[in-house]
Design a protein around this motif. Structure first.
Motif, mmCIF file in Angstrom:
data_model
loop_
_atom_site.group_PDB
_atom_site.id
_atom_site.type_symbol
_atom_site.label_atom_id
_atom_site.label_comp_id
_atom_site.label_asym_id
_atom_site.label_seq_id
_atom_site.Cartn_x
_atom_site.Cartn_y
_atom_site.Cartn_z
ATOM 1 N N TYR A 23 0.831 -1.207 0.000
ATOM 2 C CA TYR A 23 0.000 0.000 0.000
ATOM 3 C C TYR A 23 0.871 1.264 0.000
ATOM 4 O O TYR A 23 0.546 2.265 -0.640
ATOM 5 N N LEU A 24 1.979 1.210 0.706
ATOM 6 C CA LEU A 24 2.858 2.376 0.778
ATOM 7 C C LEU A 24 3.470 2.684 -0.586
ATOM 8 O O LEU A 24 3.540 3.855 -0.995
ATOM 9 N N ASP A 25 3.894 1.629 -1.301
ATOM 10 C CA ASP A 25 4.468 1.831 -2.637
ATOM 11 C C ASP A 25 3.424 2.419 -3.593
ATOM 12 O O ASP A 25 3.732 3.320 -4.388
ATOM 13 N N GLU B 257 0.733 4.104 -2.731
ATOM 14 C CA GLU B 257 0.429 5.466 -2.278
ATOM 15 C C GLU B 257 1.453 6.457 -2.816
ATOM 16 O O GLU B 257 1.105 7.563 -3.266
ATOM 17 N N ASN B 258 2.713 6.066 -2.815
ATOM 18 C CA ASN B 258 3.770 6.938 -3.323
ATOM 19 C C ASN B 258 3.664 7.133 -4.829
ATOM 20 O O ASN B 258 4.065 8.186 -5.352
ATOM 21 N N ARG B 259 3.121 6.138 -5.524
ATOM 22 C CA ARG B 259 3.004 6.209 -6.985
ATOM 23 C C ARG B 259 1.840 7.114 -7.420
ATOM 24 O O ARG B 259 1.996 7.932 -8.323
ATOM 25 N N ASN C 33 -0.402 8.842 -5.185
ATOM 26 C CA ASN C 33 -0.788 9.875 -4.215
ATOM 27 C C ASN C 33 -2.230 9.709 -3.723
ATOM 28 O O ASN C 33 -3.014 10.678 -3.666
ATOM 29 N N LYS D 80 -3.507 5.861 2.127
ATOM 30 C CA LYS D 80 -3.420 4.432 2.404
ATOM 31 C C LYS D 80 -4.764 3.859 2.837
ATOM 32 O O LYS D 80 -5.108 2.728 2.502
#
Length: 221
Positions: A8-10, A12-14, A16, A19
């Motif tokens: 989920y973090l990856d 989210e970073n992709r 925006n 989470k």
């Protein structure tokens, strides 16, 4: 992206996206055991890196504190040295005021070379004691008997007294334990314990006892 095993973090970073929203959108997507293991491995690796980064930051902060603290000590006055020596002797001897104890004169024992140096400096500057009036005793575990030349050389370097000043050696059968304030301390160290003795110093011992009493009376009486 989730089906590819991304966390989920990856994601989210992709893209925006929060989470919490991703968790709601993607909760029905099932991951393979291999993907789960990879995510767990990545999570642990991230925790490890975060811990290492935090540790490095803490070490840097500690080193900065040590540096700035050391720099704050610029010069030690005569009175400050006087008080430091009294406190050292007070802690070491636990003066009771017993007349027999005071007759034994001034003695100071430690395995810490810097405390030994400080007390010697105090004797020379505050007590105005000549080197000829100072004697030493070494207390060493019996299993270190073969290293006595090394030990004498070490304490000679620390004190800046010649090696022949260290004639009295006491070998201990076991670890030298002494009760202090309800605690047992062990002097099982590589170079043993060094006792500094001031010859014929009963009057100085009484004077130091008086100074200690003065400190006690100032704060607690």
């Amino acid at each position: 992206m989730r089906k590819k095993g991304m966390s989920y973090l990856d994601i989210e970073n992709r893209i925006n996206v929060p989470k919490s929203t991703l968790s709601f959108w993607l909760k029905k997507i099932k991951l393979t055991d291999e993907q789960k293991k990879k995510l767990e491995s990545n999570r642990l690796e991230g925790l490890k890196k975060g811990s290492e980064k935090k540790l490095a930051k803490t070490k840097q902060a500690i080193e900065e504190i040590r540096k700035t603290s050391a720099q704050s000590i610029k010069e030690i006055s005569h009175k400050e040295l006087w008080l430091m020596g009294i406190t050292l002797y007070w802690r070491e001897r636990f003066l009771s005021g017993n007349e027999n104890d005071l007759r034994k004169g001034v003695k100071f024992t430690s395995s810490d070379p810097y405390l030994i140096k400080l007390f010697l400096k105090w004797l020379q500057i505050i007590g105005r004691i000549d080197n000829e009036e100072i004697a030493f005793d070494i207390f060493l575990n019996k299993d270190r008997q073969q290293a006595i030349k090394e030990v004498i050389g070490y304490w000679s370097d620390v004190t800046e007294f010649p090696k022949d000043s260290f004639q009295k050696i006491y070998y201990l059968k076991s670890k030298p334990k002494r009760k202090r304030g309800g605690r047992k301390t062990t002097g099982n160290v590589q170079f043993g314990l060094l006792r500094v003795r001031v010859k014929s110093s009963s009057m100085l011992a009484r004077q130091m006892y008086g100074w200690v009493r003065g400190i006690i009376r100032y704060y607690w009486d």
